[in-house]
Write an enzyme that holds these catalytic residues in place. Sequence first.
Site, PDB file in Angstrom:
ATOM      1  N   ASP A  59       3.317  -4.155   9.301  1.00 19.96           N
ATOM      2  CA  ASP A  59       2.061  -3.419   9.155  1.00 19.96           C
ATOM      3  C   ASP A  59       0.920  -4.436   9.195  1.00 19.96           C
ATOM      4  OD1 ASP A  59      -0.258  -2.233   8.208  1.00 19.96           O
ATOM      5  OD2 ASP A  59       0.750  -1.066   6.656  1.00 19.96           O
ATOM      6  N   ARG A  99     -12.024  -6.155  -5.576  1.00 17.87           N
ATOM      7  CA  ARG A  99     -11.577  -6.579  -4.251  1.00 17.87           C
ATOM      8  C   ARG A  99     -12.784  -6.790  -3.344  1.00 17.87           C
ATOM      9  NH1 ARG A  99      -7.692  -3.026  -0.341  1.00 17.87           N
ATOM     10  NH2 ARG A  99      -9.641  -1.852  -0.225  1.00 17.87           N
ATOM     11  N   PHE A 117       0.867  -1.174   0.000  1.00 15.75           N
ATOM     12  CA  PHE A 117       0.000   0.000   0.000  1.00 15.75           C
ATOM     13  C   PHE A 117       0.904   1.225   0.000  1.00 15.75           C
ATOM     14  CE2 PHE A 117      -2.796   3.254   1.871  1.00 15.75           C
ATOM     15  CZ  PHE A 117      -3.802   3.204   0.928  1.00 15.75           C
ATOM     16  N   TYR A 156      -9.747   0.914  11.518  1.00 15.58           N
ATOM     17  CA  TYR A 156     -11.015   1.208  10.833  1.00 15.58           C
ATOM     18  C   TYR A 156     -11.398   0.153   9.801  1.00 15.58           C
ATOM     19  CZ  TYR A 156      -7.831   3.668   7.559  1.00 15.58           C
ATOM     20  OH  TYR A 156      -6.806   4.019   6.721  1.00 15.58           O
ATOM     21  N   LYS A 157     -10.604  -0.895   9.698  1.00 22.45           N
ATOM     22  CA  LYS A 157     -10.961  -1.975   8.778  1.00 22.45           C
ATOM     23  C   LYS A 157     -11.642  -3.086   9.586  1.00 22.45           C
ATOM     24  CE  LYS A 157      -7.078  -0.779   5.741  1.00 22.45           C
ATOM     25  NZ  LYS A 157      -7.798  -0.271   4.567  1.00 22.45           N
TER      26      LYS A 157
END
Lengths: 411, 411
Positions: free
Chosen positions: A196, A370, A125, A221-222
């Site tokens: 990460d 995705r 990312f 937040y995921k």
Amino acid sequence: MYTREHFEKLDKQDPLAGFRDQFALNPGEIYLDGNSLGARPKKAAQRAAEVLEQEWGQDLIRSWNTHHWFELPYRIGDKIAGLIGADKGEVVCTDATGINLYKAVATALKLNPQRKVVLMEGSNFPTNNYMIQGLVAQLGSDFEVRFAEEHEFADKIDEQVAVVCLTQVHYKSGRLLDMQAITEQAQQKGCLVVWDLCHSAGALPVDLNAANADLAVGCTYKYLNGGPGSQAFIFVAKRHQNKVNQPLSGWWGHNAPFNFERDYQPGAGISQMLTGTQGILSLAVTEVGIDLMGAADMQQIRTKSQALTRYFIELVESQCGEYGFKLVSPRDEERRGSQVAFSHADGYPIMQALIDAGVVGDFRAPDILRFGFAPLYNSYADIWDAVQRFKEIMLTERWQEPRFNQRHAVT
Amino acid sequence: MYTREHFEKLDKQDPLAGFRDQFALNPGEIYLDGNSLGARPKKAAQRAAEVLEQEWGQDLIRSWNTHHWFELPYRIGDKIAGLIGADKGEVVCTDATGINLYKAVATALKLNPQRKVVLMEGSNFPTNNYMIQGLVAQLGSDFEVRFAEEHEFADKIDEQVAVVCLTQVHYKSGRLLDMQAITEQAQQKGCLVVWDLCHSAGALPVDLNAANADLAVGCTYKYLNGGPGSQAFIFVAKRHQNKVNQPLSGWWGHNAPFNFERDYQPGAGISQMLTGTQGILSLAVTEVGIDLMGAADMQQIRTKSQALTRYFIELVESQCGEYGFKLVSPRDEERRGSQVAFSHADGYPIMQALIDAGVVGDFRAPDILRFGFAPLYNSYADIWDAVQRFKEIMLTERWQEPRFNQRHAVT
């Protein structure tokens, strides 16, 4: 051939089924984007109202004491620690992931001062790469970022590398790295590893201390359902604490913040990783999602996640196989996180048509569809229903309607 | 001698009086701590509920487009710009003040690459010093922080100094610096100036561009009433934009964040000052306070603020003068922000007794009683009532009750 009844039966047997009702979900919508933004726990509204009405509204400045605002990063951090195999006092919840990564890699570089190279995955990312490019530019021309893809790790993790900085589950493909093996391999070469966990925390069992991890960061937040842009976390193994100072040395990381001394003195332990005042509303609400996850069994989450992704792949390939979707995620479920990616040249309009039909995934350039699977609120029947709608869109060629090719600012 | 009627009459004539009803205030309480945490605008609860229910709860990931989450730092930044004499495109609302200060001073150092010294006020709010000590340690041993107090500025702002970093209104004393004169003096010596507006924005007219300011930061949770720990702001004058990259180079500051490129490419203009994903709940609610402030006349705010602080000093000195309070704030109201500080050896228990009596100020070690005045919600009658309670506490020696000497974690 499966039928919907098969999936309904799995839902009846699902030990996690009771969690679904704890989330605000749109009737009829199948939300497969919890790997981007987790759904809202119903209790989040109540918690936000408490902070608004009682804490900010009435108690105001006194809330720093009476509602323990100053302690939130530690209290929530300790709860996150329990989800990722860390001990109390090794995690704080604060700032954005990228800011925490900057602190973590800067710290790791100071802990390994003879070396100047940070090794990262180029396809990671991008903000991770951007942040460390910024750090390295700051540190001067003898520092360097090197990039490697997974098949090159064995070669490129060498004695020049100070810090290996990797994301455990790849944001696009969902590929899961072997944290323990890579950490061991890197440490044997004298490197430190910064992990990460953005796509791992809450998605699968993570055991940082069992893997002898050095430092880690991740977002809430995921899969942790902390709310849009909710504060991230940072982990520093106890053995590395109190040795060096991270560069974003603000008053929340000072050893006596209310003494208002002129010079910085680092706080003990994990507190030194804190910087400035946190957005209390976002932070307080984050805790609701963390608490929900803490009430679940992480092994049950993994088992259900693997089943959801396995069924989804199987059904898409059997029902939509003729339309040219190519599985990008690892087929081996031991090497897969809680998401599934397919590539397709017309991925963008197909995803827009899916969203329009109430199957919410997302698109990642240039050609990735995705889908994320959140075992706390996605059901087995969701998988069946999602693929039926998917098939319908392909069969009727509805995705070819021009409106589905209008690009949004944020994709 | 004044009477309460005098202050009631001033309230009747006050052109800002209508704003008070826009805030949630506790009946009977006089809140004089808006310089630490501003009171809650009533509409903040409604805005938070919208974000919770509609944006996060129902629209979920689509809100990045439909509710323009990605644009909030710019939209709110432009509104803040209007309050501090900046142009659109010169301000973003993001991150914490300390993080923004790190970006601002790092940027200013790069814009002035022949010099290595940052000059700061040693008695400034300490996190500013801490952050720049961290930055300088990061940059290497040829960089240096020097400290000066106000009376030394003329001498110490010299040709060695790259960046002068000052807070316009002092957090303890409320002393207001002459932004225009200091900026001009520093620029004549070849320095850049980074202004911290934490205690100025929303408290008094600030005109960054009239002062030819270089960079600035400030918070939104004091006089702008954005909520506890709400996002801060950063200003970069147009003439300095697009020249260098700030070090916290995250994806929100990339020129094409959704292209997911491997390497950082700075976004144009003020966007490069953004770093990572923001806590949307805190950020969205911040806008409510900014909008309220935007509806007020800043010159009327200043006029009322000067009257409130002047009357407060006059009444405390006339009614409590015998108890040994010493004015720490400038007596000249042109040199005073919107707060008043008195020193007293027993400041801590006296402030606790005041808070207990419904007069909420705060204490700053070692001996400062600090009172902030927010013209949008503090009335003239508040001043009279506050000092009557103050006098009562001193007269009855109630502050000597042992419970008022119990120290809180956060003072």
